[in-house]
Design a protein around this motif. Sequence first.
Motif, PDB file in Angstrom:
ATOM      1  N   ASP A   1       0.854  -1.190   0.000  1.00 14.33           N
ATOM      2  CA  ASP A   1       0.000   0.000   0.000  1.00 14.33           C
ATOM      3  C   ASP A   1       0.888   1.237   0.000  1.00 14.33           C
ATOM      4  N   GLN A   2       0.881   1.985  -1.087  1.00 12.87           N
ATOM      5  CA  GLN A   2       1.690   3.201  -1.201  1.00 12.87           C
ATOM      6  C   GLN A   2       0.800   4.426  -1.438  1.00 12.87           C
ATOM      7  N   THR A   3      -0.427   4.362  -0.916  1.00 12.90           N
ATOM      8  CA  THR A   3      -1.389   5.432  -1.152  1.00 12.90           C
ATOM      9  C   THR A   3      -1.421   6.447  -0.024  1.00 12.90           C
ATOM     10  N   GLY A   4      -0.690   6.208   1.074  1.00 13.63           N
ATOM     11  CA  GLY A   4      -0.772   7.091   2.234  1.00 13.63           C
ATOM     12  C   GLY A   4      -0.229   8.479   1.970  1.00 13.63           C
ATOM     13  N   ARG A   5      -0.872   9.473   2.567  1.00 14.11           N
ATOM     14  CA  ARG A   5      -0.404  10.852   2.479  1.00 14.11           C
ATOM     15  C   ARG A   5       0.639  11.120   3.561  1.00 14.11           C
ATOM     16  N   PHE A   6       1.461  12.148   3.342  1.00 10.23           N
ATOM     17  CA  PHE A   6       2.494  12.497   4.310  1.00 10.23           C
ATOM     18  C   PHE A   6       1.894  12.676   5.703  1.00 10.23           C
ATOM     19  N   GLY A   7       2.518  12.045   6.704  1.00 13.35           N
ATOM     20  CA  GLY A   7       2.050  12.165   8.082  1.00 13.35           C
ATOM     21  C   GLY A   7       1.039  11.123   8.493  1.00 13.35           C
ATOM     22  N   SER A   8       0.506  10.360   7.533  1.00 11.50           N
ATOM     23  CA  SER A   8      -0.483   9.336   7.863  1.00 11.50           C
ATOM     24  C   SER A   8       0.215   8.045   8.292  1.00 11.50           C
ATOM     25  N   ALA A   9      -0.538   7.166   8.953  1.00  8.36           N
ATOM     26  CA  ALA A   9       0.022   5.890   9.396  1.00  8.36           C
ATOM     27  C   ALA A   9       0.493   5.036   8.214  1.00  8.36           C
ATOM     28  N   PRO A  10      -0.304   4.906   7.118  1.00 11.39           N
ATOM     29  CA  PRO A  10       0.179   4.123   5.976  1.00 11.39           C
ATOM     30  C   PRO A  10       1.483   4.683   5.386  1.00 11.39           C
ATOM     31  N   TYR A  11       1.600   6.003   5.358  1.00  7.96           N
ATOM     32  CA  TYR A  11       2.824   6.633   4.847  1.00  7.96           C
ATOM     33  C   TYR A  11       4.011   6.270   5.741  1.00  7.96           C
ATOM     34  N   ALA A  12       3.798   6.366   7.064  1.00  6.03           N
ATOM     35  CA  ALA A  12       4.859   6.044   8.012  1.00  6.03           C
ATOM     36  C   ALA A  12       5.286   4.586   7.889  1.00  6.03           C
ATOM     37  N   ARG A  13       4.315   3.691   7.710  1.00  2.00           N
ATOM     38  CA  ARG A  13       4.654   2.269   7.582  1.00  2.00           C
ATOM     39  C   ARG A  13       5.494   2.008   6.334  1.00  2.00           C
ATOM     40  N   GLU A  14       5.137   2.654   5.239  1.00  2.00           N
ATOM     41  CA  GLU A  14       5.903   2.472   4.005  1.00  2.00           C
ATOM     42  C   GLU A  14       7.320   3.027   4.158  1.00  2.00           C
ATOM     43  N   GLU A  15       7.451   4.144   4.877  1.00  2.00           N
ATOM     44  CA  GLU A  15       8.787   4.702   5.111  1.00  2.00           C
ATOM     45  C   GLU A  15       9.626   3.751   5.959  1.00  2.00           C
ATOM     46  N   LEU A  16       9.004   3.134   6.948  1.00  2.96           N
ATOM     47  CA  LEU A  16       9.714   2.146   7.762  1.00  2.96           C
ATOM     48  C   LEU A  16      10.221   0.990   6.903  1.00  2.96           C
ATOM     49  N   VAL A  17       9.361   0.499   6.038  1.00  4.17           N
ATOM     50  CA  VAL A  17       9.748  -0.621   5.171  1.00  4.17           C
ATOM     51  C   VAL A  17      10.949  -0.233   4.318  1.00  4.17           C
ATOM     52  N   ALA A  18      10.874   0.931   3.681  1.00  2.00           N
ATOM     53  CA  ALA A  18      11.953   1.349   2.779  1.00  2.00           C
ATOM     54  C   ALA A  18      13.258   1.566   3.534  1.00  2.00           C
ATOM     55  N   GLU A  19      13.192   2.168   4.728  1.00  2.00           N
ATOM     56  CA  GLU A  19      14.428   2.453   5.454  1.00  2.00           C
ATOM     57  C   GLU A  19      15.033   1.192   6.045  1.00  2.00           C
ATOM     58  N   LEU A  20      14.193   0.285   6.516  1.00  2.00           N
ATOM     59  CA  LEU A  20      14.721  -0.989   6.997  1.00  2.00           C
ATOM     60  C   LEU A  20      15.311  -1.800   5.851  1.00  2.00           C
ATOM     61  N   ALA A  21      14.657  -1.781   4.703  1.00  2.00           N
ATOM     62  CA  ALA A  21      15.216  -2.471   3.531  1.00  2.00           C
ATOM     63  C   ALA A  21      16.582  -1.903   3.195  1.00  2.00           C
ATOM     64  N   SER A  22      16.719  -0.584   3.275  1.00  2.00           N
ATOM     65  CA  SER A  22      18.009   0.054   3.019  1.00  2.00           C
ATOM     66  C   SER A  22      19.045  -0.393   4.044  1.00  2.00           C
ATOM     67  N   ALA A  23      18.634  -0.471   5.310  1.00  2.74           N
ATOM     68  CA  ALA A  23      19.556  -0.927   6.351  1.00  2.74           C
ATOM     69  C   ALA A  23      20.011  -2.357   6.099  1.00  2.74           C
ATOM     70  N   PHE A  24      19.058  -3.230   5.731  1.00  7.98           N
ATOM     71  CA  PHE A  24      19.400  -4.618   5.447  1.00  7.98           C
ATOM     72  C   PHE A  24      20.369  -4.711   4.268  1.00  7.98           C
ATOM     73  N   LEU A  25      20.078  -3.964   3.222  1.00  8.18           N
ATOM     74  CA  LEU A  25      20.907  -4.017   2.021  1.00  8.18           C
ATOM     75  C   LEU A  25      22.292  -3.444   2.279  1.00  8.18           C
ATOM     76  N   CYS A  26      22.366  -2.358   3.053  1.00  7.16           N
ATOM     77  CA  CYS A  26      23.676  -1.801   3.393  1.00  7.16           C
ATOM     78  C   CYS A  26      24.513  -2.836   4.141  1.00  7.16           C
ATOM     79  N   ALA A  27      23.871  -3.543   5.066  1.00  2.98           N
ATOM     80  CA  ALA A  27      24.590  -4.578   5.816  1.00  2.98           C
ATOM     81  C   ALA A  27      25.027  -5.715   4.903  1.00  2.98           C
ATOM     82  N   ALA A  28      24.133  -6.135   4.004  1.00  7.87           N
ATOM     83  CA  ALA A  28      24.448  -7.246   3.099  1.00  7.87           C
ATOM     84  C   ALA A  28      25.553  -6.888   2.115  1.00  7.87           C
TER      85      ALA A  28
END
Length: 320
Positions: free
Chosen positions: A240-267
């Motif tokens: 779900d990438q429909t969330g507006r800035f500041g909304s819970a869906p937006y925050a969840r998508e940002e978490l996913v992307a940043e954690l994915a970046s952290a995982f990839l940086c480590a890998a």
Amino acid sequence: MARKVSKGSAGGKRRGAARSAARGNGSRASLYDEVTQTIVTQLEDGVFPWVRPWSKAKASPGLPCNAVTKRAYSGINVLVLWGAVIEGGYPSQDWLTFRQALAAGGCVRKGERGRTVFYADRFTPKDEREQVESGEDARSIPFLKRFTVFNAAQCDGLPEGLVSQPAPLPERELHRAAEDLITATGADFRIGGAQAYYSPSGDFVMVPPQPAFHHQIDYYRTALHELGHWTGHGSRLARDQTGRFGSAPYAREELVAELASAFLCAALGIEPTVRHADYLGSWLAVLRADNRAIFRAASQASKSAEFLLQCQSIEQEQAA
């Protein structure tokens, strides 16, 4: 009254869990667990503001300039034109307008695409100018002028000596494994401007030029974050990438992307200078209502990271 747990004891237990995960079989799964635990620890120990790792007007060698006036471009124009140099593979950073090329005795080649640059100026209305003449203070109105410029390499017939010696961008600090992964995804990956983002509607990634980053290694953390968003497109992992800035869906998508970046940086063995928790702290207030959100995000981030790493594996197999 609830008993207050000291940071030392809680933090020690969490760090112990992270170390235990690290002593696993070295698989990507255990690596993800370790990174997730580290991020959770950082978040629980305090909220930190996220600071952009790039500069909007970085002054460094190799600035683009106007071929005729020799005036260096500044501000957002630097990033726009740096991105164009990277995209076009131009040998120099000399730029000029269509009319300047004609006035110099040359011309822009048919079919070439120019870049829009901006120039800040001020306008004084006629009645205000009359006040100046009478010795009174005048009011001026700021505005932006737009110009379309072309690189000297897009022109023919320019006189000898007009274009300076090749002025390449500051040397990039390449990370080969990360570069290979970006290429292997086949994503529409664009470089330029002063913002990093993924466009779900256009299905493309945009990041500032690498030399614009305070620490060039952070370019890859940012690129991998945006590619994390890219995996969520409906044709890929369909998040779900429909969330507006500041909304819970937006925050969840940002978490996913940043954690994915952290995982990839480590890998990939990338050690960014910007702490991942500094980014995630921006969204902590939104996520406090759901204490499992970061763990669900970590699961989705694992799938995102695996998707991107699989792209690289497939390309390597095909090249073998």
